[in-house]
Scaffold this motif. Structure first.
Motif, PDB file in Angstrom:
ATOM      1  N   ALA A  39       0.783  -1.420  -0.244  1.00 19.05           N
ATOM      2  CA  ALA A  39      -0.411   0.212  -0.129  1.00 19.05           C
ATOM      3  C   ALA A  39       0.384   1.723  -0.083  1.00 19.05           C
ATOM      4  N   VAL A  40       0.566   2.327  -0.893  1.00 13.83           N
ATOM      5  CA  VAL A  40       1.008   3.605  -1.426  1.00 13.83           C
ATOM      6  C   VAL A  40      -0.208   4.971  -0.665  1.00 13.83           C
ATOM      7  N   CYS A  41       0.379   5.739   0.463  1.00 18.60           N
ATOM      8  CA  CYS A  41      -0.421   6.915   0.271  1.00 18.60           C
ATOM      9  C   CYS A  41      -0.173   7.633  -0.825  1.00 18.60           C
ATOM     10  N   THR A  42      -1.481   8.349  -1.855  1.00 20.75           N
ATOM     11  CA  THR A  42      -0.713   9.302  -2.692  1.00 20.75           C
ATOM     12  C   THR A  42      -2.093  10.753  -2.395  1.00 20.75           C
ATOM     13  N   ALA A  43      -2.097  11.100  -2.778  1.00 18.51           N
ATOM     14  CA  ALA A  43      -3.540  12.141  -2.496  1.00 18.51           C
ATOM     15  C   ALA A  43      -3.496  12.866  -3.089  1.00 18.51           C
ATOM     16  N   PRO A  44      -3.269  13.206  -4.431  1.00 17.79           N
ATOM     17  CA  PRO A  44      -4.278  12.042  -5.385  1.00 17.79           C
ATOM     18  C   PRO A  44      -2.887  11.514  -5.542  1.00 17.79           C
ATOM     19  N   PHE A  45      -3.496  10.443  -6.599  1.00 14.76           N
ATOM     20  CA  PHE A  45      -2.616   9.860  -7.615  1.00 14.76           C
ATOM     21  C   PHE A  45      -2.820  10.602  -8.827  1.00 14.76           C
ATOM     22  N   ASP A  46      -1.573  11.025  -9.186  1.00 17.42           N
ATOM     23  CA  ASP A  46      -0.988  11.926 -10.339  1.00 17.42           C
ATOM     24  C   ASP A  46      -0.235  11.113 -10.714  1.00 17.42           C
ATOM     25  N   ASP A  47       0.225  11.629 -12.546  1.00 14.95           N
ATOM     26  CA  ASP A  47       1.508  11.076 -12.979  1.00 14.95           C
ATOM     27  C   ASP A  47       3.251  11.305 -12.320  1.00 14.95           C
ATOM     28  N   SER A  48       2.964  11.524 -11.089  1.00 16.65           N
ATOM     29  CA  SER A  48       4.365  11.429 -10.575  1.00 16.65           C
ATOM     30  C   SER A  48       3.969  10.321  -9.418  1.00 16.65           C
ATOM     31  N   HIS A  49       3.179   9.150  -9.404  1.00 11.05           N
ATOM     32  CA  HIS A  49       3.063   8.460  -9.257  1.00 11.05           C
ATOM     33  C   HIS A  49       2.998   6.844 -10.460  1.00 11.05           C
ATOM     34  N   LEU A  50       3.504   6.796 -11.302  1.00 14.94           N
ATOM     35  CA  LEU A  50       2.985   6.036 -12.526  1.00 14.94           C
ATOM     36  C   LEU A  50       4.148   4.808 -11.974  1.00 14.94           C
ATOM     37  N   PRO A  51       5.702   5.738 -11.977  1.00 10.93           N
ATOM     38  CA  PRO A  51       6.977   4.850 -11.526  1.00 10.93           C
ATOM     39  C   PRO A  51       6.268   3.214 -10.543  1.00 10.93           C
ATOM     40  N   LYS A  52       5.158   3.563  -9.439  1.00  9.78           N
ATOM     41  CA  LYS A  52       5.450   2.645  -8.093  1.00  9.78           C
ATOM     42  C   LYS A  52       4.291   1.667  -9.505  1.00  9.78           C
ATOM     43  N   ILE A  53       3.375   2.174  -9.863  1.00 11.15           N
ATOM     44  CA  ILE A  53       3.277   0.908 -10.766  1.00 11.15           C
ATOM     45  C   ILE A  53       3.447   0.736 -11.810  1.00 11.15           C
ATOM     46  N   SER A  54       4.755   1.219 -12.527  1.00  8.90           N
ATOM     47  CA  SER A  54       5.307   0.822 -13.557  1.00  8.90           C
ATOM     48  C   SER A  54       5.887  -0.582 -12.509  1.00  8.90           C
ATOM     49  N   GLY A  55       6.635  -0.592 -11.091  1.00  9.66           N
ATOM     50  CA  GLY A  55       7.679  -1.331 -11.193  1.00  9.66           C
ATOM     51  C   GLY A  55       6.599  -2.449 -10.450  1.00  9.66           C
ATOM     52  N   HIS A  56       5.082  -2.101 -10.339  1.00 11.43           N
ATOM     53  CA  HIS A  56       4.677  -3.331  -9.507  1.00 11.43           C
ATOM     54  C   HIS A  56       4.767  -4.040 -10.440  1.00 11.43           C
ATOM     55  N   VAL A  57       3.957  -3.592 -11.772  1.00  4.33           N
ATOM     56  CA  VAL A  57       4.179  -4.876 -13.069  1.00  4.33           C
ATOM     57  C   VAL A  57       4.592  -5.281 -14.354  1.00  4.33           C
ATOM     58  N   GLY A  58       5.481  -4.518 -13.537  1.00  7.01           N
ATOM     59  CA  GLY A  58       6.640  -4.590 -14.426  1.00  7.01           C
ATOM     60  C   GLY A  58       7.189  -4.355 -15.830  1.00  7.01           C
ATOM     61  N   VAL A  59       6.271  -3.293 -16.083  1.00 10.82           N
ATOM     62  CA  VAL A  59       6.320  -2.888 -17.654  1.00 10.82           C
ATOM     63  C   VAL A  59       5.780  -1.076 -16.826  1.00 10.82           C
ATOM     64  N   VAL A  60       6.122  -0.268 -18.240  1.00 13.31           N
ATOM     65  CA  VAL A  60       6.435   0.550 -17.451  1.00 13.31           C
ATOM     66  C   VAL A  60       5.013   1.491 -18.254  1.00 13.31           C
TER      67      VAL A  60
END
Length: 264
Positions: free
Chosen positions: A239-260
């Motif tokens: 879990a990651v705190c994001t308020a709100p979830f904007d473009d700056s948090h996309l690298p966190k998703i990329s690391g989780h799914v293994g795709v940029v």
């Protein structure tokens, strides 16, 4: 001479591929000439009592037979002995990725504002979310990329209204993709209505895990409430705190799914 040499090669070395005349038309011509010459010599030798000429005629016929056998195989595909056959190496395949889930809170996480706080239980037809209401610059591109990945599942876990959240998702995606986003709200539980705060999001995350048949440790959850984040971490969720979830948090998703993942 060529016909005899190549044909004898077959007999002396039977374990090797059948040898072939380097010039099949020439070998045929040589065989024909040997046949004609052999017939003439055999006839003259018998007619005029010349044994040596008869023997030469028989030899010429032998050349003819060898040449015929040699040229008859020139159109065949060269055989290979078991020693020479090579098994093609199998093409390496990329191992399948484990299925993972990306889950979001809705109010003040996916969306820049708190939609339930603003609209409460107003009629749904008066609530019209659009892509501009999301914190992401291009939510359509991000969600399309996630849903298109065969090993990624997407969910929303919110204390708000499921109908409003669903309408927001359908505003940024075609129906066939929007319906793949799993939405869980308090109304999923007995004696609880949407808009009612639960103690945390863990029960909802458990529903997400069960719905996609994915263990909790393969769920990445984004929420603006640190209390929900702390409880989710203890529950085994990334879990990651994001308020709100904007473009700056996309690298966190990329690391989780293994795709940029990008906004393009």
């Amino acid at each position: 001479g060529h016909a005899l040499r190549w044909s004898l090669h077959d007999r002396v070395t039977p374990d090797f591929p059948r040898a072939k005349s380097p010039n099949p038309p020439l070998a045929r011509m040589q065989g024909l000439l040997c046949g004609v010459a052999g017939s003439v010599m055999l006839y003259v030798g018998l007619a005029y009592d010349r044994p040596w000429l008869s023997v030469a005629g028989v030899g010429a016929h032998l050349f003819t037979l060898l040449a015929a056998e040699d040229t008859s195989t020139t159109t065949e595909t060269t055989a290979q002995t078991p020693r020479e056959r090579k098994t093609a190496a199998p093409t390496p395949t990329e191992p399948e990725k484990e299925v993972v889930v990306v889950a979001f809170d809705f109010d003040k996480c996916l969306m820049t504002r708190h939609w339930f706080g603003k609209y409460r239980y107003q009629p749904l037809d008066t609530i019209n979310p659009t892509a501009a209401d999301f914190a992401l610059a291009n939510p359509t591109a991000v969600f399309r990329q996630l849903i298109s990945l065969p090993h990624v599942r997407v969910a929303v876990a919110s204390f708000g209204r499921k109908d409003v959240i669903t309408k927001a998702i359908y505003s940024i995606l075609p129906a066939d993709m929007a319906k793949q986003v799993y939405v869980t709200t308090p109304g999923d539980f007995e004696n609880t209505r949407d808009g009612t705060g639960l103690r945390d999001k863990n029960r909802q995350l458990e529903l997400v895990s069960g719905h996609f048949d994915v263990p909790l440790n393969r769920i990445q959850f984004f929420d603006d409430d640190r209390k929900n984040i702390g409880a989710a971490v203890q529950f085994g969720v990334k879990a990651v705190c994001t308020a709100p979830f904007d473009d700056s948090h996309l690298p966190k998703i990329s690391g989780h799914v293994g795709v940029v993942i990008t906004t393009n």
